[in-house]
Structures are given as C-alpha cells and as structure tokens.
Motif scaffolding. Sequence first.
Motif, short mmCIF file in Angstrom:
data_model
loop_
_atom_site.label_atom_id
_atom_site.label_comp_id
_atom_site.label_asym_id
_atom_site.label_seq_id
_atom_site.Cartn_x
_atom_site.Cartn_y
_atom_site.Cartn_z
N GLN A 86 -34.67 99.20 -21.16
CA GLN A 86 -33.38 99.70 -20.68
C GLN A 86 -33.56 100.87 -19.72
O GLN A 86 -32.94 100.91 -18.65
CB GLN A 86 -32.51 100.13 -21.87
CG GLN A 86 -31.93 98.98 -22.66
CD GLN A 86 -31.07 99.46 -23.82
OE1 GLN A 86 -31.28 100.55 -24.37
NE2 GLN A 86 -30.11 98.65 -24.24
N LEU A 87 -34.39 101.82 -20.12
CA LEU A 87 -34.57 103.02 -19.31
C LEU A 87 -35.35 102.75 -18.03
O LEU A 87 -35.02 103.31 -16.97
CB LEU A 87 -35.27 104.10 -20.15
CG LEU A 87 -34.47 104.65 -21.32
CD1 LEU A 87 -35.35 105.53 -22.21
CD2 LEU A 87 -33.26 105.43 -20.84
N SER A 88 -36.36 101.91 -18.11
CA SER A 88 -37.15 101.62 -16.90
C SER A 88 -36.33 100.82 -15.89
O SER A 88 -36.47 101.00 -14.68
CB SER A 88 -38.44 100.89 -17.25
OG SER A 88 -38.17 99.66 -17.92
N ALA A 89 -35.45 99.95 -16.39
CA ALA A 89 -34.58 99.19 -15.49
C ALA A 89 -33.59 100.10 -14.77
O ALA A 89 -33.25 99.88 -13.61
CB ALA A 89 -33.84 98.10 -16.27
N LYS A 90 -33.15 101.13 -15.47
CA LYS A 90 -32.12 102.02 -14.91
C LYS A 90 -32.72 103.13 -14.06
O LYS A 90 -32.20 103.45 -12.98
CB LYS A 90 -31.30 102.62 -16.06
CG LYS A 90 -30.04 103.33 -15.60
CD LYS A 90 -29.16 103.65 -16.79
CE LYS A 90 -27.83 104.23 -16.35
NZ LYS A 90 -26.95 104.53 -17.50
N TRP A 91 -33.83 103.72 -14.52
CA TRP A 91 -34.37 104.91 -13.85
C TRP A 91 -35.77 104.72 -13.29
O TRP A 91 -36.28 105.60 -12.61
CB TRP A 91 -34.39 106.10 -14.84
CG TRP A 91 -33.07 106.41 -15.45
CD1 TRP A 91 -32.71 106.25 -16.76
CD2 TRP A 91 -31.90 106.89 -14.79
NE1 TRP A 91 -31.40 106.61 -16.95
CE2 TRP A 91 -30.88 107.01 -15.77
CE3 TRP A 91 -31.60 107.23 -13.47
CZ2 TRP A 91 -29.59 107.46 -15.45
CZ3 TRP A 91 -30.32 107.67 -13.15
CH2 TRP A 91 -29.34 107.79 -14.14
N GLY A 92 -36.40 103.59 -13.57
CA GLY A 92 -37.77 103.38 -13.12
C GLY A 92 -38.77 103.99 -14.09
O GLY A 92 -38.42 104.54 -15.12
N THR A 93 -40.03 103.87 -13.73
CA THR A 93 -41.10 104.45 -14.55
C THR A 93 -41.65 105.68 -13.84
O THR A 93 -41.43 105.87 -12.64
CB THR A 93 -42.23 103.42 -14.76
OG1 THR A 93 -42.68 102.95 -13.49
CG2 THR A 93 -41.73 102.26 -15.59
N PRO A 94 -42.36 106.56 -14.56
CA PRO A 94 -42.81 106.41 -15.94
C PRO A 94 -41.72 106.68 -16.96
O PRO A 94 -40.65 107.21 -16.64
CB PRO A 94 -43.93 107.45 -16.04
CG PRO A 94 -43.49 108.53 -15.09
CD PRO A 94 -42.86 107.82 -13.94
N ILE A 95 -42.03 106.32 -18.19
CA ILE A 95 -41.19 106.61 -19.35
C ILE A 95 -41.93 107.63 -20.21
O ILE A 95 -43.15 107.57 -20.36
CB ILE A 95 -40.91 105.33 -20.17
CG1 ILE A 95 -40.12 104.33 -19.31
CG2 ILE A 95 -40.19 105.64 -21.46
CD1 ILE A 95 -38.73 104.78 -18.92
N ILE A 96 -41.18 108.57 -20.77
CA ILE A 96 -41.79 109.61 -21.61
C ILE A 96 -41.54 109.27 -23.08
O ILE A 96 -40.40 109.00 -23.48
CB ILE A 96 -41.22 111.01 -21.29
CG1 ILE A 96 -41.51 111.37 -19.82
CG2 ILE A 96 -41.81 112.06 -22.20
CD1 ILE A 96 -40.46 110.96 -18.84
N VAL A 97 -42.61 109.25 -23.86
CA VAL A 97 -42.50 109.05 -25.31
C VAL A 97 -42.85 110.38 -25.97
O VAL A 97 -43.95 110.90 -25.81
CB VAL A 97 -43.46 107.94 -25.79
CG1 VAL A 97 -43.27 107.71 -27.29
CG2 VAL A 97 -43.22 106.66 -25.01
N GLN A 98 -41.89 110.92 -26.70
CA GLN A 98 -42.02 112.28 -27.21
C GLN A 98 -41.98 112.32 -28.74
O GLN A 98 -41.28 111.52 -29.37
CB GLN A 98 -40.89 113.14 -26.64
CG GLN A 98 -41.06 114.65 -26.81
CD GLN A 98 -39.92 115.40 -26.13
OE1 GLN A 98 -38.78 115.36 -26.56
NE2 GLN A 98 -40.25 116.08 -25.05
#
Length: 352
Positions: free
Chosen positions: A192-204
């Motif tokens: 969902q997040l990569s489709a909306k904002w692109g990568t990278p994705i942060i896992v915290q």
Amino acid sequence: MVKTFTNKPLVIGVTALNAVDSPGPGVAVIRALREGLDRELRIIGLSYESLEPGVYLHDLVDKTYQIPYPSAGAEALAERLQYIHSKEDIDIIIPNFDAELYNFIKISPQLRIMGIHTFLPTHEALEARDKVNLTKFGKKYKLVVPQDLVIHKADDLKKAAEELDYPLVVKGKYYEAYVCHNLELAQKAFYQLSAKWGTPIIVQQFIKGTEINIAALGDGEGNCISIIPMRKLYITDKGKAWAGITIEDNDLLELARQFTKATNWRGGFELEIMRDNNGKLYIMEVNPRFPAWIYLSAGAGQNQPAALTKLALGENVKPFEEYQVGKMFIRYAWDHITDVSEFQQLSAFGEL
C-alpha cells in the motif's frame, strides 16, 4: 534586510490546503496568520488538487492558483510561481508539505530575487532528519531514536521481523504508518505504502508508550523561538491527532532545544515523540514543517506561523518564554457548500 511596506496588504502564499481526514497544515497556518498579524493580509492558496477544501474557504483564502506537483521539478515550480507573482506581488511563501520542500529550498534564491521571502531549512538539514536517515541522525546528535531498517523489497520484511520483532511499524517514504502484528499485515502495508509513496519503506521498532508531539520554530542560528508540546488525546486510524492538549514538561522543551541547536534548524518543525513506560523519550519522526495542529500554538499564546512570517521579513523576533498549559484542540468536519462552477474554473484554468 527588513522589507518595508506601504498601504498594500501583506501577500502570503500558502500550500497544503487539504483539510480532510489526514489534513495538511495549510488551513491551520492561514487561521493563525489572520489572527496573529496586525496588518491587512491577502492569502494566496497554492494547490495541487482541485478538491483541496481550503481552496473554497473564501473567508480564509482570497485567491488560489494550482502549482505543479513536486515530481515536475524545481524549474516548473519556479516558472509557475513567477507567473503567479506577476499577478499577485507575493511577499512570502510558506510551504507545508514534506515532498515539496526540496524544490522550494532549491529555488529560494530565485524567489528572493523576485522579492518573495521564505524561511526554510537547508537541504543538508532536510536530508539529515529524513526518515531513511533517522538512525544515523540520532547517533550523530546523541538523540534517542527507535531501531529501524530501510527496505526496498517486501521479501526483506521477514529479516526485519527477525531483527526488530513484532509488532513492527511500517512507514511510507513521506507519510502514513501502520502497526503490523504479523508478516501478512506487514506485506499488505508495504504494498500500500510503496504504491502510494514509492520506495524505500521504513520498518521501525515498535515503542509502547504515550504519544507526544512538539511544534517548534527555529531561527536558523541554533535558537528556538517557540516550543509547544502537545499530548494526543484522540488518534485516528491513520495515526493523526484528532484532539490534543498542551502540556508542561521541561524534558520536552529541552529536547526541542537540543534538536534545534544541533541542526541550526530554520523554520517550523514537528518532533513526534514516544515516551515509554520508563519515561524515556524516543524521537519517532522529525517533520520539517508545521504540523496540521499548528493553530493550537496560536491558542496557547505562541503563534508560530505569525512569528515565522516576521522572521522571513527580517524582523527581530524574541523567543517566547511562556505558553498556556491545558489548552485543547478538537478537530471536526463540516460540509462546505460551493458551486460546481468554482471547481470547473480551477480545473480548467488553474486559478480561482
């Protein structure tokens, strides 16, 4: 240099007029400006979408122009603003979206030549506090931040879970975050997040505790002009504060001062804090602009948008010393009625 004015209104351009369930700061910034500046104002809305509600609030916004999306680049933005400036003679622009700041900072020297003032951080400061650099940032300035991993593929989530354990907080590059209790939910959030904002994705790393936000204003020389800490009272499913209250806490004030001194931050910013059960303060995010709840700063006696405007004009602004504790905000929604002709005009001609 202090800009002087005759009888003409002070013309201020403001972005982020979306006032939906995940609101931008624009409408709140405008409300604070209209209450906090003892001079006639003309507010120019700078919108990306035709359905940003602030566009149609004519008691707040005098005129609106559409501007190109940040992905169009700095040159396209400068060209459009030059046209708008030729019509409106803008004095100041206050950008309020993370994604647009890089372009605004890049063209700020051009804007200054036109006579348009801004009060923005440097590219270096903007990059240093980015979500993808938060761990490195914390180590450099001795600030406590959660552990995280920056990933580009959903396959990396399994490794992230092994290192950080569940629940995980999966965050978009610019906005939005999801607390995920298993791999399936984490993968769903990733896509969902990569489709909306692109990568990278942060896992915290998930930190259990009390959510606190701090809105502050730095003068660019390491000093805080204003600090307002707020504890969230009601949080939406998107993690946004829908109600909050100003609190008194010297540790929070000191943390904001520490950040400002370390970065020489110039402009407004927000620290998203989690206080764990032992009282330890974690910086979860640093947002490089005013938060959507910034009108609370005016209600608590430290009108940050008005102060930023004066700093942008070169005026001397002394740091605020006090604010009112126990001031609450409660966000609400209402139906604003307008005519389809206004929507059509903005969509067709790019201004209203």
